[in-house]
Design a protein around this motif. Structure first.
Motif, PDB file in Angstrom:
ATOM      1  N   LYS A  33       0.801  -1.222   0.000  1.00  0.00           N
ATOM      2  CA  LYS A  33       0.000   0.000   0.000  1.00  0.00           C
ATOM      3  C   LYS A  33       0.834   1.272   0.000  1.00  0.00           C
ATOM      4  O   LYS A  33       0.285   2.365   0.075  1.00  0.00           O
ATOM      5  CB  LYS A  33      -0.907   0.017   1.239  1.00  0.00           C
ATOM      6  N   LYS A  36       2.270   4.584  -4.742  1.00  0.00           N
ATOM      7  CA  LYS A  36       0.918   4.916  -5.201  1.00  0.00           C
ATOM      8  C   LYS A  36       0.442   4.016  -6.331  1.00  0.00           C
ATOM      9  O   LYS A  36      -0.767   3.893  -6.551  1.00  0.00           O
ATOM     10  CB  LYS A  36       0.859   6.389  -5.625  1.00  0.00           C
ATOM     11  N   ASP A  62      -3.427   1.791  -9.333  1.00  0.00           N
ATOM     12  CA  ASP A  62      -3.327   2.444  -8.027  1.00  0.00           C
ATOM     13  C   ASP A  62      -3.354   1.400  -6.914  1.00  0.00           C
ATOM     14  O   ASP A  62      -4.092   0.405  -6.994  1.00  0.00           O
ATOM     15  CB  ASP A  62      -4.487   3.414  -7.829  1.00  0.00           C
ATOM     16  N   THR A  63      -2.568   1.644  -5.870  1.00  0.00           N
ATOM     17  CA  THR A  63      -2.565   0.732  -4.730  1.00  0.00           C
ATOM     18  C   THR A  63      -3.682   1.054  -3.740  1.00  0.00           C
ATOM     19  O   THR A  63      -4.046   0.215  -2.922  1.00  0.00           O
ATOM     20  CB  THR A  63      -1.218   0.768  -3.985  1.00  0.00           C
ATOM     21  N   ARG A  64      -4.202   2.278  -3.800  1.00  0.00           N
ATOM     22  CA  ARG A  64      -5.308   2.665  -2.927  1.00  0.00           C
ATOM     23  C   ARG A  64      -6.308   3.493  -3.722  1.00  0.00           C
ATOM     24  O   ARG A  64      -5.930   4.254  -4.615  1.00  0.00           O
ATOM     25  CB  ARG A  64      -4.832   3.499  -1.735  1.00  0.00           C
ATOM     26  N   THR A  66      -9.159   6.521  -3.573  1.00  0.00           N
ATOM     27  CA  THR A  66      -9.418   7.713  -2.769  1.00  0.00           C
ATOM     28  C   THR A  66     -10.773   8.316  -3.133  1.00  0.00           C
ATOM     29  O   THR A  66     -11.317   8.047  -4.210  1.00  0.00           O
ATOM     30  CB  THR A  66      -8.325   8.772  -2.992  1.00  0.00           C
ATOM     31  N   GLU A  71      -8.835  11.435   0.261  1.00  0.00           N
ATOM     32  CA  GLU A  71      -8.663  10.557   1.419  1.00  0.00           C
ATOM     33  C   GLU A  71      -8.740   9.101   0.988  1.00  0.00           C
ATOM     34  O   GLU A  71      -9.512   8.735   0.097  1.00  0.00           O
ATOM     35  CB  GLU A  71      -9.738  10.854   2.468  1.00  0.00           C
ATOM     36  N   TRP A  72      -7.956   8.262   1.636  1.00  0.00           N
ATOM     37  CA  TRP A  72      -7.969   6.842   1.307  1.00  0.00           C
ATOM     38  C   TRP A  72      -9.330   6.226   1.617  1.00  0.00           C
ATOM     39  O   TRP A  72      -9.958   6.528   2.627  1.00  0.00           O
ATOM     40  CB  TRP A  72      -6.906   6.094   2.116  1.00  0.00           C
ATOM     41  N   ASP A 124       6.367   7.937  -6.598  1.00  0.00           N
ATOM     42  CA  ASP A 124       5.407   8.725  -5.837  1.00  0.00           C
ATOM     43  C   ASP A 124       4.783   7.814  -4.782  1.00  0.00           C
ATOM     44  O   ASP A 124       4.326   6.713  -5.105  1.00  0.00           O
ATOM     45  CB  ASP A 124       4.344   9.276  -6.781  1.00  0.00           C
ATOM     46  N   HIS A 125       4.754   8.260  -3.541  1.00  0.00           N
ATOM     47  CA  HIS A 125       4.486   7.369  -2.416  1.00  0.00           C
ATOM     48  C   HIS A 125       3.434   7.985  -1.490  1.00  0.00           C
ATOM     49  O   HIS A 125       3.428   9.197  -1.269  1.00  0.00           O
ATOM     50  CB  HIS A 125       5.801   7.137  -1.659  1.00  0.00           C
ATOM     51  N   TRP A 126       2.556   7.144  -0.965  1.00  0.00           N
ATOM     52  CA  TRP A 126       1.529   7.648  -0.060  1.00  0.00           C
ATOM     53  C   TRP A 126       2.129   8.198   1.231  1.00  0.00           C
ATOM     54  O   TRP A 126       1.651   9.187   1.779  1.00  0.00           O
ATOM     55  CB  TRP A 126       0.536   6.538   0.287  1.00  0.00           C
ATOM     56  N   GLU A 127       3.152   7.545   1.733  1.00  0.00           N
ATOM     57  CA  GLU A 127       3.673   7.879   3.053  1.00  0.00           C
ATOM     58  C   GLU A 127       5.059   8.512   3.032  1.00  0.00           C
ATOM     59  O   GLU A 127       5.468   9.140   4.008  1.00  0.00           O
ATOM     60  CB  GLU A 127       3.714   6.606   3.920  1.00  0.00           C
TER      61      GLU A 127
END
Length: 294
Positions: A33, A36, A62-64, A66, A71-72, A124-127
């Motif tokens: 997750k 991105k 996409d891994t998530r 929104t 927002e996830w 590009d990374h969510w966290e």
């Protein structure tokens, strides 16, 4: 020693028999997750469900998911086993599900499940928005070397004619637009870049990755001041190219939305594993998968 392209059967064997053993060794920021997106390239284009849409030889997922506020909501991959299933059978495990733009079900076609010729993840990374990668390609080094070795009077243009005139296409690995000498030089440059990161930026978290046809150098320290924005990436490109004269691909450094080859994935064009390395004396032969050595 020479190279060749992996067969479809060899690619499937690698990802089912050997690649899973490396999953626990992936860098900590590469999770189901975190990036991105995950992306796959196919040797043979595969159709999608919707009529009239061109067949796809490259897909990003996409891994998530929104909502409109960014927002996830839901995760496409709950754990890395889900990512593995996507790699093993992309059409049957397409995160788009039964969307019109998902890959077509191979059970309904006269062609097999698409084969992942290359596996990528998004920088590009969510966290961790500070993931930064510098790319050094053996093709660039070989072309520069050929330009210096061959005069304008000997050959016109800067494509295959130039490489052929410089003897690069005939040298091992025969038929590729570089020599093993050029691969070795990219690895040396990679460690020079890592040293620059450590000396000039006081970096503590770096990584050099043999990519199959060059190296990727990671700068992973948190940049709270700039978050590796466009301006700071431009400054880094200028430093490496102009001050240190290292032949990087500046577009890769500048674009945080780029995808990179997944560590331990197979570079099928050269039958090599994308491998983290700790020394400029790295032997590329050690990156040959075991399933291809039998």
């Amino acid at each position: 020693m020479t190279w060749r392209q992996a067969t479809r059967e060899e690619i499937y064997r690698y990802y089912t028999e050997e690649f899973p053993s490396y999953c626990d060794e992936l860098p900590s920021f590469i999770t189901a997750k975190g990036p991105k997106q995950y992306a796959l390239a196919f040797r043979d284009p595969h159709p999608v469900r919707k009529d009239g849409v061109p067949d796809k030889d490259f897909i990003r997922r996409d891994t998530r998911q929104t909502n409109v506020s960014g927002e996830w909501t839901t995760a496409a991959f709950h754990n890395f086993d889900d990512v593995l299933e996507f790699i093993h059978h992309p059409a049957r495990n397409d995160p788009l599900g039964r969307s019109d733009f998902a890959l077509a079900d191979p059970d309904l076609l006269d062609k097999p499940d698409p084969c992942p010729d290359a596996v990528y993840y998004a920088l590009d990374h969510w966290e961790r928005p500070w993931v930064l990668l510098v790319d050094i390609d053996a093709k660039t080094i070989a072309r520069e070397r050929a330009t210096q070795a061959v005069s304008d009077e000997d050959v016109s243009g800067d494509g295959e004619e130039l490489l052929e005139a410089a003897g690069i296409l005939e040298a091992d690995p025969a038929g590729y637009p570089y020599c093993f000498e050029d691969i070795g030089r990219t690895i040396e440059y990679g460690f020079e870049v890592r040293e620059i990161f450590e000396d000039d930026f006081n970096a503590k978290e770096t990584m050099v990755m043999y990519s199959g046809q060059g190296v990727h150098v990671y700068l992973l320290d948190t940049d709270l001041a700039h978050r590796y924005d466009a301006k700071s990436r431009e400054v880094l490109n200028d430093l490496l190219q102009d001050t240190y004269e290292i032949p990087i691909d500046p577009v890769v450094t500048a674009d945080r939305r780029r995808v990179a080859r997944l560590p331990y994935s197979l570079h099928a064009d050269v039958c090599s594993i994308v491998t983290p390395i700790e020394s400029p004396n790295f032997d590329v032969r050690s990156a040959t998968p075991e399933v291809l050595q039998e």
